[in-house]
Motif scaffolding. Structure first.
Motif, PDB file in Angstrom:
ATOM      1  N   ASN A  66      47.957  12.624  72.403  1.00 39.81           N
ATOM      2  CA  ASN A  66      49.192  12.201  73.066  1.00 39.81           C
ATOM      3  C   ASN A  66      49.216  12.637  74.556  1.00 39.81           C
ATOM      4  OD1 ASN A  66      51.869  11.689  73.775  1.00 39.81           O
ATOM      5  ND2 ASN A  66      52.767  13.030  72.246  1.00 39.81           N
ATOM      6  N   PRO A  67      49.226  13.941  74.876  1.00 39.94           N
ATOM      7  CA  PRO A  67      49.170  14.306  76.308  1.00 39.94           C
ATOM      8  C   PRO A  67      47.878  13.878  76.973  1.00 39.94           C
ATOM      9  CG  PRO A  67      48.929  16.264  74.936  1.00 39.94           C
ATOM     10  CD  PRO A  67      49.312  15.142  74.022  1.00 39.94           C
ATOM     11  N   CYS A  68      46.814  13.784  76.188  1.00 42.55           N
ATOM     12  CA  CYS A  68      45.509  13.396  76.729  1.00 42.55           C
ATOM     13  C   CYS A  68      45.601  11.994  77.351  1.00 42.55           C
ATOM     14  CB  CYS A  68      44.515  13.399  75.578  1.00 42.55           C
ATOM     15  SG  CYS A  68      42.841  13.544  76.095  1.00 42.55           S
ATOM     16  N   HIS A  70      48.291  10.617  78.606  1.00 40.93           N
ATOM     17  CA  HIS A  70      49.082  10.689  79.841  1.00 40.93           C
ATOM     18  C   HIS A  70      48.301  11.391  80.964  1.00 40.93           C
ATOM     19  CE1 HIS A  70      52.568   8.857  78.080  1.00 40.93           C
ATOM     20  NE2 HIS A  70      52.392   9.599  77.014  1.00 40.93           N
ATOM     21  N   TYR A  71      47.462  12.345  80.583  1.00 37.16           N
ATOM     22  CA  TYR A  71      46.623  13.047  81.563  1.00 37.16           C
ATOM     23  C   TYR A  71      45.609  12.076  82.174  1.00 37.16           C
ATOM     24  CZ  TYR A  71      43.518  16.713  83.386  1.00 37.16           C
ATOM     25  OH  TYR A  71      42.762  17.510  84.201  1.00 37.16           O
ATOM     26  N   ASN A  72      45.036  11.244  81.324  1.00 36.42           N
ATOM     27  CA  ASN A  72      43.926  10.383  81.775  1.00 36.42           C
ATOM     28  C   ASN A  72      44.354   8.998  82.228  1.00 36.42           C
ATOM     29  OD1 ASN A  72      41.289  11.914  81.150  1.00 36.42           O
ATOM     30  ND2 ASN A  72      42.556  12.278  79.371  1.00 36.42           N
ATOM     31  N   VAL A  73      45.524   8.551  81.812  1.00 36.03           N
ATOM     32  CA  VAL A  73      45.943   7.181  82.140  1.00 36.03           C
ATOM     33  C   VAL A  73      47.227   7.168  82.985  1.00 36.03           C
ATOM     34  CG1 VAL A  73      46.567   4.927  81.199  1.00 36.03           C
ATOM     35  CG2 VAL A  73      44.837   6.324  80.041  1.00 36.03           C
ATOM     36  N   THR A  74      48.289   7.790  82.452  1.00 38.00           N
ATOM     37  CA  THR A  74      49.568   7.776  83.193  1.00 38.00           C
ATOM     38  C   THR A  74      49.414   8.470  84.548  1.00 38.00           C
ATOM     39  OG1 THR A  74      50.663   7.960  81.051  1.00 38.00           O
ATOM     40  CG2 THR A  74      52.036   8.318  82.994  1.00 38.00           C
ATOM     41  N   ALA A  75      48.777   9.643  84.545  1.00 40.60           N
ATOM     42  CA  ALA A  75      48.730  10.449  85.765  1.00 40.60           C
ATOM     43  C   ALA A  75      47.977   9.757  86.922  1.00 40.60           C
ATOM     44  CB  ALA A  75      48.131  11.822  85.479  1.00 40.60           C
ATOM     45  N   PRO A  76      46.777   9.207  86.688  1.00 40.18           N
ATOM     46  CA  PRO A  76      46.120   8.503  87.796  1.00 40.18           C
ATOM     47  C   PRO A  76      46.951   7.323  88.301  1.00 40.18           C
ATOM     48  CG  PRO A  76      44.537   8.982  86.070  1.00 40.18           C
ATOM     49  CD  PRO A  76      45.883   9.349  85.527  1.00 40.18           C
ATOM     50  N   ALA A  77      47.701   6.667  87.393  1.00 39.20           N
ATOM     51  CA  ALA A  77      48.574   5.565  87.830  1.00 39.20           C
ATOM     52  C   ALA A  77      49.686   6.117  88.729  1.00 39.20           C
ATOM     53  CB  ALA A  77      49.162   4.844  86.619  1.00 39.20           C
ATOM     54  N   LEU A  78      50.251   7.257  88.336  1.00 36.67           N
ATOM     55  CA  LEU A  78      51.302   7.880  89.152  1.00 36.67           C
ATOM     56  C   LEU A  78      50.748   8.292  90.516  1.00 36.67           C
ATOM     57  CD1 LEU A  78      52.914  10.158  86.401  1.00 36.67           C
ATOM     58  CD2 LEU A  78      54.153   8.410  87.688  1.00 36.67           C
ATOM     59  N   GLU A  79      49.536   8.810  90.496  1.00 39.25           N
ATOM     60  CA  GLU A  79      48.911   9.247  91.750  1.00 39.25           C
ATOM     61  C   GLU A  79      48.740   8.051  92.699  1.00 39.25           C
ATOM     62  OE1 GLU A  79      44.882  10.584  91.243  1.00 39.25           O
ATOM     63  OE2 GLU A  79      44.997  11.895  92.995  1.00 39.25           O
ATOM     64  N   ALA A 102      56.478  15.845  74.408  1.00 36.05           N
ATOM     65  CA  ALA A 102      55.765  16.518  75.502  1.00 36.05           C
ATOM     66  C   ALA A 102      54.395  15.892  75.772  1.00 36.05           C
ATOM     67  CB  ALA A 102      55.638  18.019  75.262  1.00 36.05           C
ATOM     68  N   GLY A 103      54.266  14.608  75.458  1.00 35.37           N
ATOM     69  CA  GLY A 103      53.047  13.892  75.824  1.00 35.37           C
ATOM     70  C   GLY A 103      53.099  13.502  77.295  1.00 35.37           C
ATOM     71  N   THR A 104      54.189  12.850  77.678  1.00 32.20           N
ATOM     72  CA  THR A 104      54.306  12.323  79.040  1.00 32.20           C
ATOM     73  C   THR A 104      54.195  13.422  80.092  1.00 32.20           C
ATOM     74  OG1 THR A 104      55.848  10.733  78.066  1.00 32.20           O
ATOM     75  CG2 THR A 104      55.674  10.741  80.449  1.00 32.20           C
ATOM     76  N   ILE A 105      54.761  14.581  79.793  1.00 29.98           N
ATOM     77  CA  ILE A 105      54.717  15.672  80.779  1.00 29.98           C
ATOM     78  C   ILE A 105      53.267  16.133  81.007  1.00 29.98           C
ATOM     79  CG2 ILE A 105      55.030  17.680  79.235  1.00 29.98           C
ATOM     80  CD1 ILE A 105      57.037  18.744  81.355  1.00 29.98           C
ATOM     81  N   GLY A 106      52.369  15.778  80.081  1.00 31.14           N
ATOM     82  CA  GLY A 106      50.944  16.120  80.234  1.00 31.14           C
ATOM     83  C   GLY A 106      50.335  15.512  81.497  1.00 31.14           C
ATOM     84  N   ALA A 107      50.946  14.432  82.011  1.00 33.10           N
ATOM     85  CA  ALA A 107      50.472  13.852  83.281  1.00 33.10           C
ATOM     86  C   ALA A 107      50.590  14.883  84.395  1.00 33.10           C
ATOM     87  CB  ALA A 107      51.278  12.595  83.624  1.00 33.10           C
ATOM     88  N   GLY A 108      51.548  15.787  84.253  1.00 34.59           N
ATOM     89  CA  GLY A 108      51.761  16.829  85.266  1.00 34.59           C
ATOM     90  C   GLY A 108      50.545  17.735  85.412  1.00 34.59           C
ATOM     91  N   ASP A 109      49.834  17.988  84.324  1.00 31.32           N
ATOM     92  CA  ASP A 109      48.647  18.858  84.402  1.00 31.32           C
ATOM     93  C   ASP A 109      47.600  18.263  85.332  1.00 31.32           C
ATOM     94  OD1 ASP A 109      50.088  19.737  82.044  1.00 31.32           O
ATOM     95  OD2 ASP A 109      48.352  21.006  81.640  1.00 31.32           O
ATOM     96  N   VAL A 312      41.632  26.323  77.466  1.00 28.32           N
ATOM     97  CA  VAL A 312      41.819  25.478  76.287  1.00 28.32           C
ATOM     98  C   VAL A 312      42.557  24.171  76.614  1.00 28.32           C
ATOM     99  CG1 VAL A 312      43.973  26.476  75.382  1.00 28.32           C
ATOM    100  CG2 VAL A 312      42.311  25.524  73.823  1.00 28.32           C
ATOM    101  N   TRP A 313      43.513  24.227  77.542  1.00 22.50           N
ATOM    102  CA  TRP A 313      44.255  22.996  77.873  1.00 22.50           C
ATOM    103  C   TRP A 313      43.357  21.996  78.575  1.00 22.50           C
ATOM    104  CZ3 TRP A 313      48.934  21.796  75.932  1.00 22.50           C
ATOM    105  CH2 TRP A 313      49.617  22.829  75.308  1.00 22.50           C
ATOM    106  N   ALA A 314      42.562  22.489  79.541  1.00 21.12           N
ATOM    107  CA  ALA A 314      41.656  21.582  80.253  1.00 21.12           C
ATOM    108  C   ALA A 314      40.697  20.943  79.248  1.00 21.12           C
ATOM    109  CB  ALA A 314      40.890  22.348  81.324  1.00 21.12           C
ATOM    110  N   GLU A 315      40.190  21.769  78.349  1.00 20.79           N
ATOM    111  CA  GLU A 315      39.247  21.289  77.335  1.00 20.79           C
ATOM    112  C   GLU A 315      39.899  20.191  76.465  1.00 20.79           C
ATOM    113  OE1 GLU A 315      37.754  23.775  73.800  1.00 20.79           O
ATOM    114  OE2 GLU A 315      37.187  24.838  75.634  1.00 20.79           O
ATOM    115  N   GLN A 316      41.134  20.451  76.038  1.00 18.84           N
ATOM    116  CA  GLN A 316      41.826  19.478  75.185  1.00 18.84           C
ATOM    117  C   GLN A 316      42.140  18.186  75.942  1.00 18.84           C
ATOM    118  OE1 GLN A 316      42.479  19.450  72.039  1.00 18.84           O
ATOM    119  NE2 GLN A 316      41.966  21.535  71.481  1.00 18.84           N
ATOM    120  N   LEU A 317      42.552  18.339  77.204  1.00 18.90           N
ATOM    121  CA  LEU A 317      43.040  17.160  77.931  1.00 18.90           C
ATOM    122  C   LEU A 317      41.904  16.311  78.512  1.00 18.90           C
ATOM    123  CD1 LEU A 317      46.113  18.842  79.691  1.00 18.90           C
ATOM    124  CD2 LEU A 317      46.163  17.211  77.795  1.00 18.90           C
ATOM    125  N   GLN A 318      40.710  16.907  78.561  1.00 24.93           N
ATOM    126  CA  GLN A 318      39.613  16.163  79.180  1.00 24.93           C
ATOM    127  C   GLN A 318      38.622  15.605  78.149  1.00 24.93           C
ATOM    128  OE1 GLN A 318      38.185  18.825  82.249  1.00 24.93           O
ATOM    129  NE2 GLN A 318      40.191  18.848  83.218  1.00 24.93           N
TER     130      GLN A 318
END
Ligand SMILES: Cc1ncc(COP(=O)(O)O)c(C=O)c1O
Length: 340
Positions: A66-68, A70-79, A102-109, A312-318
């Motif tokens: 779920n946050p993954c 948003h980290y990989n798709v939503t966030a680059p779009a926001l950027e 708390a998936g969407t907020i994962g874009a913040g990472d 651990v968060w970087a590992e999970q989100l990437q």
């Protein structure tokens, strides 16, 4: 894949949401209560887990997919949006996300990695202020605020919590969607094209805007500061809520529109906003214990790892690259893509 999709959600959520789920072919199970009654969903999942071993349960509150996303798709779009709107001196000051799973907020990472000085703001309902002060309760901002801290919420990387009054959200939602409201906004000089697009904001999208206003006021931001946020859904999901409000409060008038704009938009203050200290963050993380260890049988070592292990968060989100490879391997194996 020839499987049946089943969605479980609280029975008091909007009619449109149930219709939409049925339209996309999901079986729907309605559990007792309103938006914030998520424990009842978990109970249903345990029931299924125990009695239907052939079922696979995807719980958005504890799946890193779920946050993954948003980290990989939503966030680059926001950027991309940020880079296209910012002035030459503009800086990314904050990212505001109303939190449900708390998936969407994962874009913040992701964004904070690129813009380390920005703030990540988690927003919730004042009527259910779990992150702000361990609070609980029912509220009308559908999609957020579920009386517990999701497993996948990176509390250590959250800077600010705001709690938004659901009454303000409902009043602004009417202002943005009722004919008299839109007329009033245009009479104030707001671009007609923009006014016609306000229906793209659902109730939690309105909450995000109100939270962004609080954040801007608290940090005394200027025109050079950009706050990013998003609309998780649109007004399309809440026509029945507008009907209910009309039945309860009477037809929407321009006088009401003026009151709503002054009180709920311009009058949004810095109350119910908390800038998180190290121990405030830890208190949010610690709340996970009661849901995830006591009720949902997760491992205590894993909970501690989420706080103590910085990697651990970087590992999970990437993990997305590996997952893409696995999807390709799967498609290769089944031959489905080739046959299309
Ligand atoms: C309408 C709406 N707003 C906000 C959210 C919160 O997003 P997240 O669950 O990613 O925290 C959701 C989640 O499903 C939602 O449906």
């Amino acid at each position: 894949m020839g499987v049946t999709a089943v969605a479980i959600l609280p029975e008091e959520m909007s009619k449109e949401r149930f219709t939409w789920l049925k339209e996309i072919g999901a079986e729907v199970i309605a559990t007792p209560g309103c938006e914030s009654n998520v424990k009842e969903i978990y109970d249903k999942c345990w029931d299924i887990r125990r009695n239907r071993p052939d079922c696979v349960i995807f719980n958005q509150f504890d799946e890193f997919g779920n946050p993954c996303w948003h980290y990989n798709v939503t966030a680059p779009a926001l950027e991309e949006v940020f880079l296209s709107v910012k002035s030459p001196k503009g800086q990314l000051a904050a990212y505001v996300s109303a939190t449900g799973s708390a998936g969407t907020i994962g874009a913040g990472d992701y964004l904070k990695k690129q813009f380390p000085h920005m703030k990540i703001v988690a927003s919730e309902a004042l009527q259910c202020p779990t992150l702000l002060n361990n609070g609980f309760g029912g509220h009308r901002i559908e999609g957020i605020g579920d009386k517990h801290v999701p497993w996948v919420h990176n509390a250590r990387n959250t800077d600010v919590v705001t709690a938004i009054d659901d009454e303000d959200c409902m009043r602004i939602f009417r202002l943005f969607n009722e004919t008299e409201g839109k007329k009033y906004l245009k009479s104030c000089g707001i671009d007609a094209e923009l006014v016609e697009q306000l229906g793209l904001l659902g109730i939690s999208g309105v909450a995000n805007i109100l939270s962004a206003i609080k954040t801007a006021k608290y940090y005394e931001m200027t025109g050079e500061d950009v706050i990013l946020s998003l609309a998780t859904d649109s007004a399309e999901m809440y026509g029945s809520r507008l009907d209910e409000l009309n039945a309860e409060k009477g037809v929407y008038t321009s006088l009401q529109a003026a009151k709503d704009m002054e009180k709920c938009l311009f009058g949004q203050s810095t109350d119910h906003l908390k800038e998180l200290s190290y121990y405030d963050r830890k208190a949010i993380h610690n709340l996970k214990y009661f849901t995830w260890i006591e009720q949902q049988e997760k491992d205590l070592d894993d909970l501690n790892q989420l706080w103590n292990d910085r990697g651990v968060w970087a590992e999970q989100l990437q993990q997305a690259t590996r997952w893409d490879e696995m999807i390709n391997e799967f498609n290769e194996e089944t031959g489905v893509l080739k046959s299309m």
